[in-house]
Enzyme design. Structure first.
Site, PDB file in Angstrom:
ATOM      1  N   GLU A  60       0.894  -1.260  -0.190  1.00 18.05           N
ATOM      2  CA  GLU A  60      -0.010   0.058   0.009  1.00 18.05           C
ATOM      3  C   GLU A  60       0.832   1.146  -0.040  1.00 18.05           C
ATOM      4  OE1 GLU A  60      -3.754   0.121   1.863  1.00 18.05           O
ATOM      5  OE2 GLU A  60      -4.002  -2.079   1.902  1.00 18.05           O
TER       6      GLU A  60
HETATM    7  C1  LIG Z   1       2.561  -9.369  -0.084  1.00 17.15           C
HETATM    8  C2  LIG Z   1       2.344  -8.304  -0.804  1.00 17.15           C
HETATM    9  C3  LIG Z   1       0.732  -7.994  -1.071  1.00 17.15           C
HETATM   10  C4  LIG Z   1       0.455  -6.914  -2.117  1.00 17.15           C
HETATM   11  N1  LIG Z   1      -0.628  -6.798  -2.334  1.00 17.15           N
HETATM   12  C5  LIG Z   1      -0.965  -5.863  -3.349  1.00 17.15           C
HETATM   13  C6  LIG Z   1      -2.526  -5.903  -3.712  1.00 17.15           C
HETATM   14  O1  LIG Z   1      -3.396  -6.314  -3.254  1.00 17.15           O
HETATM   15  N2  LIG Z   1      -2.858  -5.070  -4.637  1.00 17.15           N
HETATM   16  C7  LIG Z   1      -1.913  -4.272  -5.375  1.00 17.15           C
HETATM   17  O2  LIG Z   1      -2.045  -3.460  -6.261  1.00 17.15           O
HETATM   18  N3  LIG Z   1      -0.618  -4.362  -5.181  1.00 17.15           N
HETATM   19  C8  LIG Z   1      -0.192  -5.162  -4.149  1.00 17.15           C
HETATM   20  N4  LIG Z   1       1.195  -5.260  -3.626  1.00 17.15           N
HETATM   21  C9  LIG Z   1       1.928  -4.574  -4.336  1.00 17.15           C
HETATM   22  C10 LIG Z   1       2.923  -3.268  -3.407  1.00 17.15           C
HETATM   23  O3  LIG Z   1       1.769  -2.219  -3.173  1.00 17.15           O
HETATM   24  C11 LIG Z   1       4.122  -2.763  -4.090  1.00 17.15           C
HETATM   25  O4  LIG Z   1       4.929  -3.973  -3.776  1.00 17.15           O
HETATM   26  C12 LIG Z   1       4.695  -1.510  -3.626  1.00 17.15           C
HETATM   27  O5  LIG Z   1       3.914  -0.495  -3.501  1.00 17.15           O
HETATM   28  C13 LIG Z   1       6.148  -1.110  -3.847  1.00 17.15           C
HETATM   29  O6  LIG Z   1       6.221  -1.607  -5.266  1.00 17.15           O
HETATM   30  P1  LIG Z   1       7.277  -2.485  -5.809  1.00 17.15           P
HETATM   31  O7  LIG Z   1       7.393  -3.680  -5.021  1.00 17.15           O
HETATM   32  O8  LIG Z   1       7.132  -2.321  -7.089  1.00 17.15           O
HETATM   33  O9  LIG Z   1       8.679  -1.657  -5.436  1.00 17.15           O
HETATM   34  P2  LIG Z   1       9.614  -0.492  -6.102  1.00 17.15           P
HETATM   35  O10 LIG Z   1       8.640   0.509  -6.755  1.00 17.15           O
HETATM   36  O11 LIG Z   1      10.310  -1.059  -7.123  1.00 17.15           O
HETATM   37  O12 LIG Z   1      10.401   0.204  -4.921  1.00 17.15           O
HETATM   38  C14 LIG Z   1      11.608  -0.532  -4.571  1.00 17.15           C
HETATM   39  C15 LIG Z   1      12.465   0.141  -3.554  1.00 17.15           C
HETATM   40  O13 LIG Z   1      12.465   1.604  -4.061  1.00 17.15           O
HETATM   41  C16 LIG Z   1      11.915   2.724  -3.177  1.00 17.15           C
HETATM   42  N5  LIG Z   1      11.398   3.709  -4.031  1.00 17.15           N
HETATM   43  C17 LIG Z   1      10.504   3.630  -5.040  1.00 17.15           C
HETATM   44  N6  LIG Z   1      10.186   4.797  -5.241  1.00 17.15           N
HETATM   45  C18 LIG Z   1      10.625   5.786  -4.679  1.00 17.15           C
HETATM   46  C19 LIG Z   1      10.387   7.029  -4.198  1.00 17.15           C
HETATM   47  N7  LIG Z   1       9.816   7.941  -5.198  1.00 17.15           N
HETATM   48  N8  LIG Z   1      11.209   7.639  -3.243  1.00 17.15           N
HETATM   49  C20 LIG Z   1      11.964   6.911  -2.426  1.00 17.15           C
HETATM   50  N9  LIG Z   1      12.165   5.602  -2.655  1.00 17.15           N
HETATM   51  C21 LIG Z   1      11.433   4.839  -3.453  1.00 17.15           C
HETATM   52  C22 LIG Z   1      10.850   1.958  -2.467  1.00 17.15           C
HETATM   53  O14 LIG Z   1      10.425   2.664  -1.229  1.00 17.15           O
HETATM   54  C23 LIG Z   1      11.620   0.325  -2.105  1.00 17.15           C
HETATM   55  O15 LIG Z   1      12.189   0.377  -1.130  1.00 17.15           O
HETATM   56  C24 LIG Z   1       1.732  -6.175  -2.805  1.00 17.15           C
HETATM   57  C25 LIG Z   1       3.033  -6.506  -2.325  1.00 17.15           C
HETATM   58  C26 LIG Z   1       3.291  -7.360  -1.562  1.00 17.15           C
HETATM   59  C27 LIG Z   1       4.756  -7.618  -1.150  1.00 17.15           C
END
Ligand SMILES: Cc1cc2nc3c(=O)[nH]c(=O)nc-3n(C[C@H](O)[C@H](O)[C@H](O)COP(=O)(O)OP(=O)(O)OC[C@H]3O[C@@H](n4cnc5c(N)ncnc54)[C@H](O)[C@@H]3O)c2cc1C
Length: 377
Positions: free
Chosen positions: A362
């Site tokens: 989230e």
């Molecule tokens: C178990 C689980 C359940 C989930 N359930 C859902 C769901 O039901 N529906 C749904 O739509 N999504 C869901 N998600 C997705 C979740 O919301 C995303 O994993 C999350 O938003 C982060 O995106 P990402 O994993 O692509 O990481 P990335 O966006 O690739 O980020 C990687 C790292 O970079 C950092 N980063 C990225 N952008 C910035 C920024 N602008 N400033 C500083 N740091 C930054 C992040 O904080 C993180 O540490 C789920 C994820 C998990 C792991």
């Protein structure tokens, strides 16, 4: 603000506590190990209304406000954060329908949840995580509706859901202003569940890809107008984040209680661990942080109920602070329990694995800090 727990709230908390004590906690370690929830537990959760907590009274539900929902998600998470997450994901999927859907959509979506159905909110894609606006799932207009194509991943309840709220772009040339939300029935041709994640924690909550291959939906499946998808997704997350905070508080409180029990029993150097000042410091810090997180969650939930302008900033604070507290409290609980805390048998290392994702989903806690820094006045 007065956060005295009312008699009706206490009754509901007692009901959830009973389900936690009798049905969830005894199964938590096995569900964590197997990554599966037994059918009989789903039946209990459905029959007690726990899978449909957020359904408004007007649509046959309990009509709970966000403060009460937060109290209940905290209780559920004390038993198993994976179960709490699966139930909260039903709310996450329901919120965009309640915020932007038609009367017919609200009736049908709520009816399905009340019948024990499950739901999912599908925003994230392999190429669009923190940058949710970069999604490439497409919705191409036809005479009778839309054809959806794309892959969503990390979707909570993906393998279980019968209704999925999918965010897809209906006007590619307009970029994020083309993003549109649709209610997609999982039985439709072209809808399938892809890879199911083998996760570090919240293993009772199923997470998977959702694949849309020429999946045809009727025009009536669209939530609101074309192009309103992104603001709808953001409004949904603002309302839902206090509950990620509430689940985090539940995890942290459980860690505190288990650590407390242990340090009052375990003897070293001729006395109980709780008599050692450095142990006392860890316990006192845990207790202060859990209480502060809880109050911030209540505050954010109350502002969401009151539809205050800055509720989203408080939601980000509650989610970020409470999940950081949960991460620290669970690792500290392992520390004061020594080798026993590190052993799977204690269940405390599970709490730490469960806590980690609260800092990620989230919107990661880095993203929340951005929302807070840009939003505080
Ligand atoms: C178990 C689980 C359940 C989930 N359930 C859902 C769901 O039901 N529906 C749904 O739509 N999504 C869901 N998600 C997705 C979740 O919301 C995303 O994993 C999350 O938003 C982060 O995106 P990402 O994993 O692509 O990481 P990335 O966006 O690739 O980020 C990687 C790292 O970079 C950092 N980063 C990225 N952008 C910035 C920024 N602008 N400033 C500083 N740091 C930054 C992040 O904080 C993180 O540490 C789920 C994820 C998990 C792991």
């Amino acid at each position: 603000m007065d956060f005295t727990i009312q008699a009706e709230q206490q009754e509901l908390m007692d009901l959830v506590r009973q389900v936690v004590d009798e049905e969830i906690r005894p199964r938590a370690l096995a569900m964590d190990q197997d990554g599966e929830v037994p059918d009989e537990l789903w039946t209990v959760l459905q029959q007690t209304g726990i899978t449909a907590l957020a359904v408004p009274e007007a649509y046959g539900g309990m009509g709970l406000d966000h403060v009460t929902l937060a109290l209940l998600f905290e209780e559920l998470a004390k038993g198993c954060a994976g179960i709490a997450t699966a139930c909260a994901a039903n709310m996450l999927a329901l919120l965009p329908v309640l915020i932007g859907g038609s009367e017919e959509q609200k009736q049908a979506f709520c009816h399905n949840l009340l019948q024990g159905g499950m739901a999912a909110f599908a925003l994230t894609e392999p190429g669009a995580g923190s940058d949710a606006a970069a999604g490439t799932t497409s919705a191409v207009k036809t005479d009778s509706g839309y054809v959806l194509n794309g892959v969503k991943h990390f979707i909570t309840n993906g393998p279980l859901a019968d209704q999925v709220v999918v965010f897809a772009n209906a006007r590619k040339e307009r970029g994020v202003r083309g993003m549109t939300a649709f209610i997609v029935d999982a039985s439709l041709p072209g809808f399938s569940v892809g890879k199911v994640e083998d996760k570090m924690g919240i293993r009772a909550s199923a997470t998977s890809e959702i694949i849309l291959e020429n999946c045809e939906v009727a025009e009536s499946a669209r939530i609101g107008k074309e192009g309103r998808g992104f603001p709808l997704a953001m409004a949904t997350l603002n309302a839902s984040r206090p509950h990620v905070g509430a689940i985090s508080v539940g995890i942290a409180e459980e860690a505190l209680q288990r650590a407390l029990t242990y340090v009052h029993q375990r003897e070293q150097f001729g006395g109980k661990l709780i008599a050692l000042q450095m142990v006392q410091q860890i316990i006192a810090d845990m207790a202060m942080q859990v209480e502060a997180a809880r109050l911030l969650v209540y505050q954010a939930a109350a502002k969401t109920d009151a539809q205050e302008k800055n509720a989203g900033v408080y939601a980000a604070m509650a989610k970020c602070f409470a999940s950081d507290v949960a991460m620290k409290a669970t690792v500290d609980a392992i520390q004061v329990m020594g080798g026993m805390g590190y052993s799977r048998e204690s269940g405390v290392e599970k709490l730490a694995r469960d806590a980690k994702v609260m800092q990620i989903f989230e919107g990661s806690n880095q993203v929340q800090r951005g929302i807070i820094a840009n939003g505080i006045k």
